[in-house]
Design a protein around this motif. Structure first.
Motif, mmCIF file in Angstrom:
data_model
loop_
_atom_site.group_PDB
_atom_site.id
_atom_site.type_symbol
_atom_site.label_atom_id
_atom_site.label_comp_id
_atom_site.label_asym_id
_atom_site.label_seq_id
_atom_site.Cartn_x
_atom_site.Cartn_y
_atom_site.Cartn_z
ATOM 1 N N VAL A 106 -1.285 -3.517 -23.545
ATOM 2 C CA VAL A 106 -2.127 -2.509 -22.892
ATOM 3 C C VAL A 106 -1.203 -1.382 -22.435
ATOM 4 C CG1 VAL A 106 -3.891 -4.131 -22.112
ATOM 5 C CG2 VAL A 106 -1.979 -3.628 -20.622
ATOM 6 N N GLU A 107 -1.775 -0.233 -22.245
ATOM 7 C CA GLU A 107 -1.004 0.897 -21.746
ATOM 8 C C GLU A 107 -1.643 1.380 -20.448
ATOM 9 O OE1 GLU A 107 -0.290 3.862 -24.703
ATOM 10 O OE2 GLU A 107 0.183 2.355 -26.213
ATOM 11 N N PRO A 108 -1.314 0.709 -19.335
ATOM 12 C CA PRO A 108 -1.949 1.062 -18.062
ATOM 13 C C PRO A 108 -1.504 2.435 -17.567
ATOM 14 C CG PRO A 108 -0.199 -0.530 -17.700
ATOM 15 C CD PRO A 108 -0.345 -0.369 -19.185
ATOM 16 N N ALA A 109 -2.411 3.088 -16.869
ATOM 17 C CA ALA A 109 -2.103 4.389 -16.285
ATOM 18 C C ALA A 109 -1.030 4.242 -15.202
ATOM 19 C CB ALA A 109 -3.365 5.006 -15.697
ATOM 20 N N HIS A 110 -1.124 3.186 -14.406
ATOM 21 C CA HIS A 110 -0.178 2.880 -13.333
ATOM 22 C C HIS A 110 -0.033 1.368 -13.237
ATOM 23 C CE1 HIS A 110 -1.658 6.884 -12.160
ATOM 24 N NE2 HIS A 110 -0.429 7.047 -11.703
ATOM 25 N N ILE A 111 1.052 0.918 -12.618
ATOM 26 C CA ILE A 111 1.272 -0.502 -12.376
ATOM 27 C C ILE A 111 1.554 -0.668 -10.884
ATOM 28 C CG2 ILE A 111 2.707 -2.521 -12.857
ATOM 29 C CD1 ILE A 111 3.325 -1.241 -15.586
ATOM 30 N N TYR A 112 0.791 -1.552 -10.240
ATOM 31 C CA TYR A 112 0.944 -1.807 -8.816
ATOM 32 C C TYR A 112 1.250 -3.278 -8.594
ATOM 33 C CZ TYR A 112 -1.399 2.693 -8.310
ATOM 34 O OH TYR A 112 -1.748 4.013 -8.392
ATOM 35 N N LEU A 113 2.182 -3.555 -7.688
ATOM 36 C CA LEU A 113 2.528 -4.922 -7.313
ATOM 37 C C LEU A 113 2.068 -5.163 -5.882
ATOM 38 C CD1 LEU A 113 4.010 -7.631 -7.701
ATOM 39 C CD2 LEU A 113 6.085 -6.480 -6.886
ATOM 40 N N TYR A 114 1.236 -6.181 -5.708
ATOM 41 C CA TYR A 114 0.822 -6.592 -4.372
ATOM 42 C C TYR A 114 1.918 -7.503 -3.849
ATOM 43 C CZ TYR A 114 -2.195 -8.253 -0.622
ATOM 44 O OH TYR A 114 -2.730 -8.544 0.602
ATOM 45 N N ARG A 115 2.654 -7.070 -2.823
ATOM 46 C CA ARG A 115 3.869 -7.756 -2.406
ATOM 47 C C ARG A 115 3.640 -9.065 -1.665
ATOM 48 N NH1 ARG A 115 7.631 -3.716 0.606
ATOM 49 N NH2 ARG A 115 5.819 -3.699 1.951
ATOM 50 N N LEU B 232 -9.003 -7.176 -2.827
ATOM 51 C CA LEU B 232 -7.673 -6.858 -2.282
ATOM 52 C C LEU B 232 -7.216 -5.475 -2.741
ATOM 53 C CD1 LEU B 232 -5.628 -10.170 -2.688
ATOM 54 C CD2 LEU B 232 -6.360 -9.096 -0.567
ATOM 55 N N VAL B 233 -7.432 -5.184 -4.002
ATOM 56 C CA VAL B 233 -7.044 -3.882 -4.542
ATOM 57 C C VAL B 233 -7.754 -2.766 -3.789
ATOM 58 C CG1 VAL B 233 -7.268 -2.362 -6.560
ATOM 59 C CG2 VAL B 233 -6.454 -4.709 -6.854
ATOM 60 N N GLU B 234 -9.052 -2.908 -3.642
ATOM 61 C CA GLU B 234 -9.833 -1.836 -3.030
ATOM 62 C C GLU B 234 -9.705 -1.804 -1.512
ATOM 63 O OE1 GLU B 234 -13.712 -2.378 -4.764
ATOM 64 O OE2 GLU B 234 -13.108 -1.259 -6.550
ATOM 65 N N GLY B 235 -9.569 -2.973 -0.874
ATOM 66 C CA GLY B 235 -9.504 -3.017 0.582
ATOM 67 C C GLY B 235 -8.117 -2.782 1.140
ATOM 68 N N ALA C 235 2.042 -12.788 -0.770
ATOM 69 C CA ALA C 235 1.582 -13.926 -1.574
ATOM 70 C C ALA C 235 0.056 -13.973 -1.579
ATOM 71 C CB ALA C 235 2.138 -15.219 -1.007
ATOM 72 N N VAL C 236 -0.492 -14.369 -2.708
ATOM 73 C CA VAL C 236 -1.943 -14.450 -2.882
ATOM 74 C C VAL C 236 -2.312 -15.884 -3.236
ATOM 75 C CG1 VAL C 236 -3.858 -13.684 -4.352
ATOM 76 C CG2 VAL C 236 -2.128 -12.059 -3.632
ATOM 77 N N ASP C 237 -3.396 -16.357 -2.653
ATOM 78 C CA ASP C 237 -3.937 -17.669 -3.003
ATOM 79 C C ASP C 237 -4.499 -17.568 -4.418
ATOM 80 O OD1 ASP C 237 -5.308 -20.039 -3.291
ATOM 81 O OD2 ASP C 237 -6.464 -19.830 -1.445
ATOM 82 N N PHE C 238 -3.914 -18.310 -5.356
ATOM 83 C CA PHE C 238 -4.310 -18.197 -6.754
ATOM 84 C C PHE C 238 -5.670 -18.816 -7.053
ATOM 85 C CE2 PHE C 238 -0.602 -17.005 -9.699
ATOM 86 C CZ PHE C 238 -0.348 -15.876 -8.932
ATOM 87 N N ARG C 239 -6.323 -19.363 -6.047
ATOM 88 C CA ARG C 239 -7.701 -19.822 -6.256
ATOM 89 C C ARG C 239 -8.677 -18.654 -6.200
ATOM 90 N NH1 ARG C 239 -7.734 -24.287 -1.684
ATOM 91 N NH2 ARG C 239 -6.662 -22.542 -0.725
ATOM 92 N N LYS C 240 -8.179 -17.474 -5.788
ATOM 93 C CA LYS C 240 -9.041 -16.287 -5.739
ATOM 94 C C LYS C 240 -9.550 -15.947 -7.133
ATOM 95 C CE LYS C 240 -7.326 -13.685 -1.795
ATOM 96 N NZ LYS C 240 -8.524 -13.755 -1.003
ATOM 97 N N SER C 241 -10.803 -15.568 -7.186
ATOM 98 C CA SER C 241 -11.401 -15.135 -8.453
ATOM 99 C C SER C 241 -11.050 -13.665 -8.690
ATOM 100 C CB SER C 241 -12.916 -15.299 -8.379
ATOM 101 O OG SER C 241 -13.442 -14.377 -7.433
ATOM 102 N N ILE C 242 -11.513 -13.150 -9.798
ATOM 103 C CA ILE C 242 -11.309 -11.729 -10.094
ATOM 104 C C ILE C 242 -11.923 -10.874 -8.983
ATOM 105 C CG2 ILE C 242 -11.986 -9.865 -11.648
ATOM 106 C CD1 ILE C 242 -11.722 -11.821 -13.947
ATOM 107 N N ASP C 243 -13.099 -11.253 -8.514
ATOM 108 C CA ASP C 243 -13.749 -10.484 -7.448
ATOM 109 C C ASP C 243 -12.889 -10.430 -6.192
ATOM 110 O OD1 ASP C 243 -15.949 -10.006 -9.062
ATOM 111 O OD2 ASP C 243 -17.029 -11.766 -8.337
ATOM 112 N N GLY C 244 -12.236 -11.551 -5.853
ATOM 113 C CA GLY C 244 -11.363 -11.585 -4.686
ATOM 114 C C GLY C 244 -10.142 -10.702 -4.851
ATOM 115 N N ALA D 80 -10.089 0.068 -8.397
ATOM 116 C CA ALA D 80 -9.696 -0.954 -9.364
ATOM 117 C C ALA D 80 -10.086 -0.604 -10.793
ATOM 118 C CB ALA D 80 -10.317 -2.293 -8.981
ATOM 119 N N TYR D 81 -10.934 0.391 -10.975
ATOM 120 C CA TYR D 81 -11.476 0.691 -12.308
ATOM 121 C C TYR D 81 -10.899 1.967 -12.914
ATOM 122 C CZ TYR D 81 -14.537 -2.799 -10.444
ATOM 123 O OH TYR D 81 -15.008 -3.952 -9.867
ATOM 124 N N THR D 82 -9.621 2.211 -12.693
ATOM 125 C CA THR D 82 -8.985 3.430 -13.189
ATOM 126 C C THR D 82 -8.077 3.183 -14.380
ATOM 127 O OG1 THR D 82 -7.154 3.149 -11.653
ATOM 128 C CG2 THR D 82 -9.014 4.510 -10.917
#
Length: 70
Positions: free
Chosen positions: A5-14, A29-32, A16-25, A38-40
């Motif tokens: 893929v050729e993303p417009a930007h790459i962001y790292l959430y620094r 995080l991205v939006e909140g 730790a995230v609970d990997f049980r989170k779904s895509i919606d979760g 998230a749709y760019t």
């Protein structure tokens, strides 16, 4: 390295995230907490507490086209 893929930007959430989170979760995080739309066509990376795994979220143009890799 050639990316599939050729993303417009790459962001790292620094934090730790609970990997049980779904895509919606992860999109929440991205939006909140990152205060990004998230749709760019950006690529968002999340790591687990041990920092030995990554989840990637790549959203393009529509909530129906969200992709998650882990």
């Amino acid at each position: 390295m050639k990316m599939f893929v050729e993303p417009a930007h790459i962001y790292l959430y620094r934090d730790a995230v609970d990997f049980r989170k779904s895509i919606d979760g992860l999109v929440a995080l991205v939006e909140g907490e990152l205060e990004r739309d998230a749709y760019t066509g950006a690529l968002f990376l999340f790591c687990n507490k041990a920092k030995d795994k990554l989840k990637l979220v790549y959203c393009i143009f529509s909530p129906a086209l969200i992709t998650q890799w882990h």
